[in-house]
Enzyme design. Structure first.
Site, PDB file in Angstrom:
ATOM      1  CD  GLU A  36      -2.444   1.825   0.273  1.00  0.00           C
ATOM      2  OE1 GLU A  36      -3.202   1.078  -0.363  1.00  0.00           O
ATOM      3  OE2 GLU A  36      -2.255   3.026  -0.056  1.00  0.00           O
ATOM      4  N   GLY A  41      -6.230   2.039   4.771  1.00  0.00           N
ATOM      5  CA  GLY A  41      -7.675   1.876   4.637  1.00  0.00           C
ATOM      6  C   GLY A  41      -8.179   2.240   3.247  1.00  0.00           C
ATOM      7  N   GLY A  42      -7.296   2.716   2.373  1.00  0.00           N
ATOM      8  CA  GLY A  42      -7.687   2.999   0.991  1.00  0.00           C
ATOM      9  C   GLY A  42      -8.252   4.385   0.786  1.00  0.00           C
ATOM     10  CB  CYS A  44     -13.486   4.496   0.866  1.00  0.00           C
ATOM     11  SG  CYS A  44     -15.030   4.752   1.731  1.00  0.00           S
ATOM     12  CG  HIS A 442     -48.375   8.761   9.170  1.00  0.00           C
ATOM     13  ND1 HIS A 442     -48.271   9.422   7.969  1.00  0.00           N
ATOM     14  CD2 HIS A 442     -48.925   9.648  10.046  1.00  0.00           C
ATOM     15  CE1 HIS A 442     -48.753  10.655   8.115  1.00  0.00           C
ATOM     16  NE2 HIS A 442     -49.152  10.819   9.365  1.00  0.00           N
TER      17      HIS A 442
HETATM   18  C1  LIG Z   1     -14.536  12.467  -3.991  1.00  0.00           C
HETATM   19  C2  LIG Z   1     -15.040  11.062  -4.017  1.00  0.00           C
HETATM   20  C3  LIG Z   1     -16.172  10.716  -3.317  1.00  0.00           C
HETATM   21  C4  LIG Z   1     -16.638   9.418  -3.334  1.00  0.00           C
HETATM   22  N1  LIG Z   1     -17.774   9.131  -2.649  1.00  0.00           N
HETATM   23  C5  LIG Z   1     -18.250   7.873  -2.650  1.00  0.00           C
HETATM   24  C6  LIG Z   1     -19.422   7.546  -1.924  1.00  0.00           C
HETATM   25  O1  LIG Z   1     -20.046   8.394  -1.287  1.00  0.00           O
HETATM   26  N2  LIG Z   1     -19.842   6.268  -1.922  1.00  0.00           N
HETATM   27  C7  LIG Z   1     -19.182   5.283  -2.613  1.00  0.00           C
HETATM   28  O2  LIG Z   1     -19.599   4.128  -2.576  1.00  0.00           O
HETATM   29  N3  LIG Z   1     -18.085   5.577  -3.336  1.00  0.00           N
HETATM   30  C8  LIG Z   1     -17.592   6.833  -3.373  1.00  0.00           C
HETATM   31  N4  LIG Z   1     -16.451   7.114  -4.066  1.00  0.00           N
HETATM   32  C9  LIG Z   1     -15.751   6.017  -4.767  1.00  0.00           C
HETATM   33  C10 LIG Z   1     -14.936   5.171  -3.751  1.00  0.00           C
HETATM   34  O3  LIG Z   1     -14.035   5.999  -3.074  1.00  0.00           O
HETATM   35  C11 LIG Z   1     -14.187   4.016  -4.396  1.00  0.00           C
HETATM   36  O4  LIG Z   1     -15.018   3.343  -5.292  1.00  0.00           O
HETATM   37  C12 LIG Z   1     -13.720   3.084  -3.295  1.00  0.00           C
HETATM   38  O5  LIG Z   1     -12.777   3.726  -2.506  1.00  0.00           O
HETATM   39  C13 LIG Z   1     -13.189   1.744  -3.797  1.00  0.00           C
HETATM   40  O6  LIG Z   1     -11.965   1.892  -4.363  1.00  0.00           O
HETATM   41  P1  LIG Z   1     -11.054   0.647  -4.712  1.00  0.00           P
HETATM   42  O7  LIG Z   1     -11.277  -0.458  -3.763  1.00  0.00           O
HETATM   43  O8  LIG Z   1     -11.153   0.357  -6.155  1.00  0.00           O
HETATM   44  O9  LIG Z   1      -9.573   1.228  -4.490  1.00  0.00           O
HETATM   45  P2  LIG Z   1      -8.992   2.352  -3.535  1.00  0.00           P
HETATM   46  O10 LIG Z   1      -9.718   2.487  -2.271  1.00  0.00           O
HETATM   47  O11 LIG Z   1      -8.766   3.559  -4.361  1.00  0.00           O
HETATM   48  O12 LIG Z   1      -7.608   1.705  -3.154  1.00  0.00           O
HETATM   49  C14 LIG Z   1      -6.514   1.637  -4.005  1.00  0.00           C
HETATM   50  C15 LIG Z   1      -5.277   1.677  -3.130  1.00  0.00           C
HETATM   51  O13 LIG Z   1      -4.147   1.340  -3.913  1.00  0.00           O
HETATM   52  C16 LIG Z   1      -3.057   2.130  -3.476  1.00  0.00           C
HETATM   53  N5  LIG Z   1      -2.101   2.170  -4.585  1.00  0.00           N
HETATM   54  C17 LIG Z   1      -2.315   2.646  -5.832  1.00  0.00           C
HETATM   55  N6  LIG Z   1      -1.203   2.467  -6.578  1.00  0.00           N
HETATM   56  C18 LIG Z   1      -0.288   1.862  -5.786  1.00  0.00           C
HETATM   57  C19 LIG Z   1       1.042   1.371  -6.000  1.00  0.00           C
HETATM   58  N7  LIG Z   1       1.650   1.433  -7.177  1.00  0.00           N
HETATM   59  N8  LIG Z   1       1.670   0.805  -4.951  1.00  0.00           N
HETATM   60  C20 LIG Z   1       1.078   0.695  -3.737  1.00  0.00           C
HETATM   61  N9  LIG Z   1      -0.187   1.087  -3.502  1.00  0.00           N
HETATM   62  C21 LIG Z   1      -0.855   1.670  -4.522  1.00  0.00           C
HETATM   63  C22 LIG Z   1      -3.687   3.478  -3.157  1.00  0.00           C
HETATM   64  O14 LIG Z   1      -2.894   4.215  -2.254  1.00  0.00           O
HETATM   65  C23 LIG Z   1      -5.026   3.074  -2.567  1.00  0.00           C
HETATM   66  O15 LIG Z   1      -5.013   2.996  -1.162  1.00  0.00           O
HETATM   67  C24 LIG Z   1     -15.953   8.412  -4.071  1.00  0.00           C
HETATM   68  C25 LIG Z   1     -14.805   8.744  -4.790  1.00  0.00           C
HETATM   69  C26 LIG Z   1     -14.344  10.059  -4.768  1.00  0.00           C
HETATM   70  C27 LIG Z   1     -13.111  10.392  -5.551  1.00  0.00           C
END
Ligand SMILES: Cc1cc2nc3c(=O)[nH]c(=O)nc-3n(C[C@H](O)[C@H](O)[C@H](O)COP(=O)(O)OP(=O)(O)OC[C@H]3O[C@@H](n4cnc5c(N)ncnc54)[C@H](O)[C@@H]3O)c2cc1C
Length: 457
Positions: A36, A41-42, A44, A442
């Site tokens: 990571e 936690g990504g 989100c 209601h």
């Molecule tokens: C502003 C905004 C608001 C949003 N609001 C909502 C919402 O209200 N509800 C909803 O359901 N969704 C929402 N989303 C979408 C949601 O955030 C994503 O769909 C969700 O986080 C799932 O992402 P994912 O699991 O694909 O990957 P992510 O959570 O993006 O995880 C990818 C991870 O990979 C890591 N990474 C990337 N490249 C590398 C690398 N080369 N080496 C090591 N690590 C790396 C990153 O650091 C990241 O932590 C929103 C998105 C944005 C931008």
């Protein structure tokens, strides 16, 4: 190549699907590593859903406070400090990061912080800032997510635009925020900044907001935003940008319209994080837009490599990424869960919310599915009146020849929650007549479903 460390499972990118899989597999006794870049936690919780919804809540409070006299309370000198809003957002994020970190620690997987790159099949080199670690596993799960796309517009890169990442951390209120893109991120952040005190102009290349929704939804979304003083400009393709975000920036369209602002936010789509990651060394093929090619079990073109979440072209929602985890986890347990035919609902957190599950009229038309519709203005739902939140409507699609619910769209207060009620009915294959004739408390917003489904011809 440096010494290779071997694992049973390697998760590349700790998004929703990846971290959930890693925790589960580590708890089950597997040797698991997660690579990571640094977002514990990504996306989100760090830079997307959670900070944006926290900021939006602050904006709602600011808005409600300004409207307080409508409810009988006089409030003088309402003033918003973006600094305090940012601190509140940061503390919610910090709590969730700590919660995630504790879950990671308890599960016992090896969290390798650093930028990763495939260097060979199922082998990732990670630049930890303190040397390179090379990791290999029998099974590799890619969950790298997406980043904000910066469209190829003359002057845009030089203007140093902000993305959602910076927008959610601003401490100084933009006097005039230009938002490039009228999708869900542009609408949510546009309305929030307007409520916090900025002038806002949304600049959209297409001819309507929420392009994948029905036209009546797009019009209603526009009305919601315009009513609060958000400017929206359509058909802005071919525009050029001058100036610098944070100082003074302007956008000129090909037909001569000029929009001037202090800050420029790009919310014009997402780009998969697949460039320069060594996908070719891993044998992982990409589609023409750079997303990883997967089958309905999320298998990539490389043996022993799966992809999950946005990078795999999954709909861009946290709950969709979570379901990708279920799909791959099922295979590890000998199951056959797949992405086929799954219902993925979504909610846009403008106020009032917009939520949808299943088909809308446009999609049903394209798929030549015959349907009946029912519509209900929010204005007639008693609870909407008590809340003074009368804007919007509900709309349902029901099969023409059976009582099956095909889809539900709602722009209105608590739309996300009401939609989930309809979704439960769809999951349980409950006929629309059961909702029409069901007893709901209601006055809730959900009781509006009685009237809505009563309107099915
Ligand atoms: C502003 C905004 C608001 C949003 N609001 C909502 C919402 O209200 N509800 C909803 O359901 N969704 C929402 N989303 C979408 C949601 O955030 C994503 O769909 C969700 O986080 C799932 O992402 P994912 O699991 O694909 O990957 P992510 O959570 O993006 O995880 C990818 C991870 O990979 C890591 N990474 C990337 N490249 C590398 C690398 N080369 N080496 C090591 N690590 C790396 C990153 O650091 C990241 O932590 C929103 C998105 C944005 C931008």
């Amino acid at each position: 190549m440096a010494q290779v460390e071997t694992f049973d499972i390697l998760v590349f990118g700790g998004g929703k699907a990846g971290k959930t899989l890693a925790i589960e597999q580590a708890k089950a006794g597997k040797r698991v590593a997660v690579v990571e870049a640094g977002l514990i936690g990504g996306s989100c919780i760090n830079i997307a859903c959670i900070p944006s919804k926290t900021l939006i809540r602050s904006a709602e409070v600011a808005h409600a406070t300004r409207r307080a006299s409508e409810f009988g309370t006089e409030v003088d000198n309402v003033r918003t400090s973006l600094d305090l809003v940012r601190n509140r957002t940061a503390s919610v994020v910090a709590e969730m990061v700590a919660f995630n970190q504790a879950g990671f620690d308890a599960s016992g997987f090896d969290l390798v912080i650093g930028w990763g790159k495939f260097v060979a099949p199922r082998t990732i080199a990670v630049d930890t800032g303190n040397g390179i670690r090379t990791l290999k596993a029998d099974k590799v799960y890619i969950n790298l997510g997406t980043t904000a796309a910066v469209p190829d517009m003359p002057g845009l890169l030089a203007a140093n635009p902000i993305t959602h990442v910076e927008a959610l951390q601003l401490g100084d209120m933009p006097s005039h925020l230009l938002v490039l893109g009228g999708g869900y991120i542009g609408m949510e952040l546009g309305q929030a900044f307007r409520r916090l005190g900025s002038e806002v102009t949304i600049i959209e290349t297409g001819s309507r907001l929420g392009a994948r929704e029905d036209e009546d939804v797009s019009s209603a979304l526009l009305e919601v935003l315009q009513r609060e003083g958000v400017n929206v400009a359509f058909n802005c393709a071919g525009a050029t940008v001058a100036g610098r975000s944070g100082q003074s920036v302007s956008i000129k369209t090909s037909d001569g319209r000029i929009f001037e602002g202090s800050h420029l936010l790009v919310a014009a789509g997402r780009r998969p994080r697949t460039a320069d990651i060594g996908m070719e060394s891993a044998g992982v093929e990409l589609d023409t837009r750079g997303f990883i090619k997967v089958d309905e079990h999320l298998r990539t073109t490389a043996d022993g490599v799966w992809a999950m979440g946005e990078v795999a072209g999954t709909p861009m929602f946290t709950h969709a990424s979570l379901d990708d985890y279920r799909v791959v986890a099922s295979q590890l347990k000998g199951g056959d869960r797949s992405t086929k035919g799954r219902i993925i609902p979504y909610c846009v957190f403008i106020d009032p919310e917009f939520a949808r599950v299943g088909l809308n009229e446009t999609e049903a038309g394209l798929r030549k599915i015959e349907y009946r519709t029912a519509r209900l203005p929010m204005d007639v739902v008693p609870r909407a009146r008590t809340l003074s939140q009368r804007q919007g409507f509900m709309k349902a699609l029901v099969a023409k020849d059976t009582d099956e619910i095909l889809g539900f769209s709602m722009l209105g207060v608590y739309a996300g929650e009401v939609m989930s009620v309809v979704q439960m009915a769809m999951l349980g294959k409950v006929p629309f007549t059961a909702i029409r004739d069901g007893i709901f408390a209601h006055p809730t917003i959900t009781e509006g479903l009685n009237m809505l489904f009563g309107n099915v011809k």
